[in-house]
Design a protein around this motif. Sequence first.
Motif, PDB file in Angstrom:
ATOM      1  N   THR A  74       0.809  -1.225   0.000  1.00 39.48           N
ATOM      2  CA  THR A  74       0.000   0.000   0.000  1.00 39.48           C
ATOM      3  C   THR A  74       0.839   1.271   0.000  1.00 39.48           C
ATOM      4  O   THR A  74       0.335   2.333  -0.316  1.00 39.48           O
ATOM      5  CB  THR A  74      -0.951   0.034   1.210  1.00 39.48           C
ATOM      6  OG1 THR A  74      -0.190   0.032   2.416  1.00 39.48           O
ATOM      7  CG2 THR A  74      -1.915  -1.130   1.180  1.00 39.48           C
ATOM      8  N   ARG A  75       2.099   1.176   0.339  1.00 41.03           N
ATOM      9  CA  ARG A  75       2.945   2.373   0.380  1.00 41.03           C
ATOM     10  C   ARG A  75       3.610   2.670  -0.965  1.00 41.03           C
ATOM     11  O   ARG A  75       3.990   3.808  -1.230  1.00 41.03           O
ATOM     12  CB  ARG A  75       3.985   2.240   1.476  1.00 41.03           C
ATOM     13  CG  ARG A  75       3.352   2.134   2.857  1.00 41.03           C
ATOM     14  CD  ARG A  75       4.403   2.037   3.936  1.00 41.03           C
ATOM     15  NE  ARG A  75       3.870   1.552   5.194  1.00 41.03           N
ATOM     16  CZ  ARG A  75       3.257   2.295   6.090  1.00 41.03           C
ATOM     17  NH1 ARG A  75       3.048   3.555   5.864  1.00 41.03           N
ATOM     18  NH2 ARG A  75       2.833   1.764   7.223  1.00 41.03           N
ATOM     19  N   ARG A  76       3.762   1.654  -1.796  1.00 42.42           N
ATOM     20  CA  ARG A  76       4.360   1.815  -3.128  1.00 42.42           C
ATOM     21  C   ARG A  76       3.572   0.943  -4.101  1.00 42.42           C
ATOM     22  O   ARG A  76       4.018  -0.112  -4.493  1.00 42.42           O
ATOM     23  CB  ARG A  76       5.825   1.414  -3.109  1.00 42.42           C
ATOM     24  CG  ARG A  76       6.627   2.239  -2.114  1.00 42.42           C
ATOM     25  CD  ARG A  76       8.051   1.855  -2.145  1.00 42.42           C
ATOM     26  NE  ARG A  76       8.723   2.919  -2.889  1.00 42.42           N
ATOM     27  CZ  ARG A  76       9.967   2.857  -3.268  1.00 42.42           C
ATOM     28  NH1 ARG A  76      10.684   1.805  -3.024  1.00 42.42           N
ATOM     29  NH2 ARG A  76      10.511   3.867  -3.917  1.00 42.42           N
ATOM     30  N   THR A  77       2.434   1.410  -4.485  1.00 36.98           N
ATOM     31  CA  THR A  77       1.494   0.616  -5.260  1.00 36.98           C
ATOM     32  C   THR A  77       1.822   0.598  -6.748  1.00 36.98           C
ATOM     33  O   THR A  77       2.053   1.645  -7.345  1.00 36.98           O
ATOM     34  CB  THR A  77       0.069   1.182  -5.070  1.00 36.98           C
ATOM     35  OG1 THR A  77      -0.216   1.207  -3.689  1.00 36.98           O
ATOM     36  CG2 THR A  77      -0.953   0.357  -5.799  1.00 36.98           C
ATOM     37  N   LEU A  78       1.789  -0.613  -7.323  1.00 42.14           N
ATOM     38  CA  LEU A  78       1.877  -0.775  -8.776  1.00 42.14           C
ATOM     39  C   LEU A  78       0.547  -1.259  -9.339  1.00 42.14           C
ATOM     40  O   LEU A  78       0.122  -0.828 -10.396  1.00 42.14           O
ATOM     41  CB  LEU A  78       2.981  -1.771  -9.152  1.00 42.14           C
ATOM     42  CG  LEU A  78       4.410  -1.351  -8.866  1.00 42.14           C
ATOM     43  CD1 LEU A  78       5.364  -2.478  -9.225  1.00 42.14           C
ATOM     44  CD2 LEU A  78       4.766  -0.093  -9.643  1.00 42.14           C
ATOM     45  N   VAL A  79      -0.093  -2.187  -8.598  1.00 43.92           N
ATOM     46  CA  VAL A  79      -1.338  -2.792  -9.065  1.00 43.92           C
ATOM     47  C   VAL A  79      -2.304  -2.916  -7.893  1.00 43.92           C
ATOM     48  O   VAL A  79      -1.909  -3.318  -6.806  1.00 43.92           O
ATOM     49  CB  VAL A  79      -1.073  -4.211  -9.640  1.00 43.92           C
ATOM     50  CG1 VAL A  79      -2.358  -4.895 -10.036  1.00 43.92           C
ATOM     51  CG2 VAL A  79      -0.128  -4.154 -10.823  1.00 43.92           C
TER      52      VAL A  79
END
Length: 131
Positions: free
Chosen positions: A67-72
């Motif tokens: 949730t802190r570095r979202t890609l998908v």
Amino acid sequence: MSAPWRALCPPSARLLRDPTADQVRRAPAGERLVLVSDRPLGRSRLRRAARRGGLVTERELLVLPGTRRTLVTIDEHPTAVRLLWENVAAVPPGLTWASLPVSLAVRLARRLPWQWTGSVLGGHVLIGRGS
């Protein structure tokens, strides 16, 4: 709103990161809550806190890699997870030494049950309403 997955949450919902059942239980009846976890086994932790806290679950999201570095961001649903592995996950062009291990990991993920995706790693978001 710095996290793209927040666009899928009700705007007035209160966010609780790694909540306990007591924190969920203290929510007023009808209040919308967004439970979030990036911890290992986060899916089961959030479901347990929601169940014990009396939260009525409306939606669950899987957020990769977290949730802190979202890609998908996808719904935690068999069809959505299958579509992720069959149509989205791919080995990036230009990888050298990592191409084989990444290809094997993607191939394995496609064969495992859908619940495996995010069961240990990844971010989880559970949206619900206090009862």
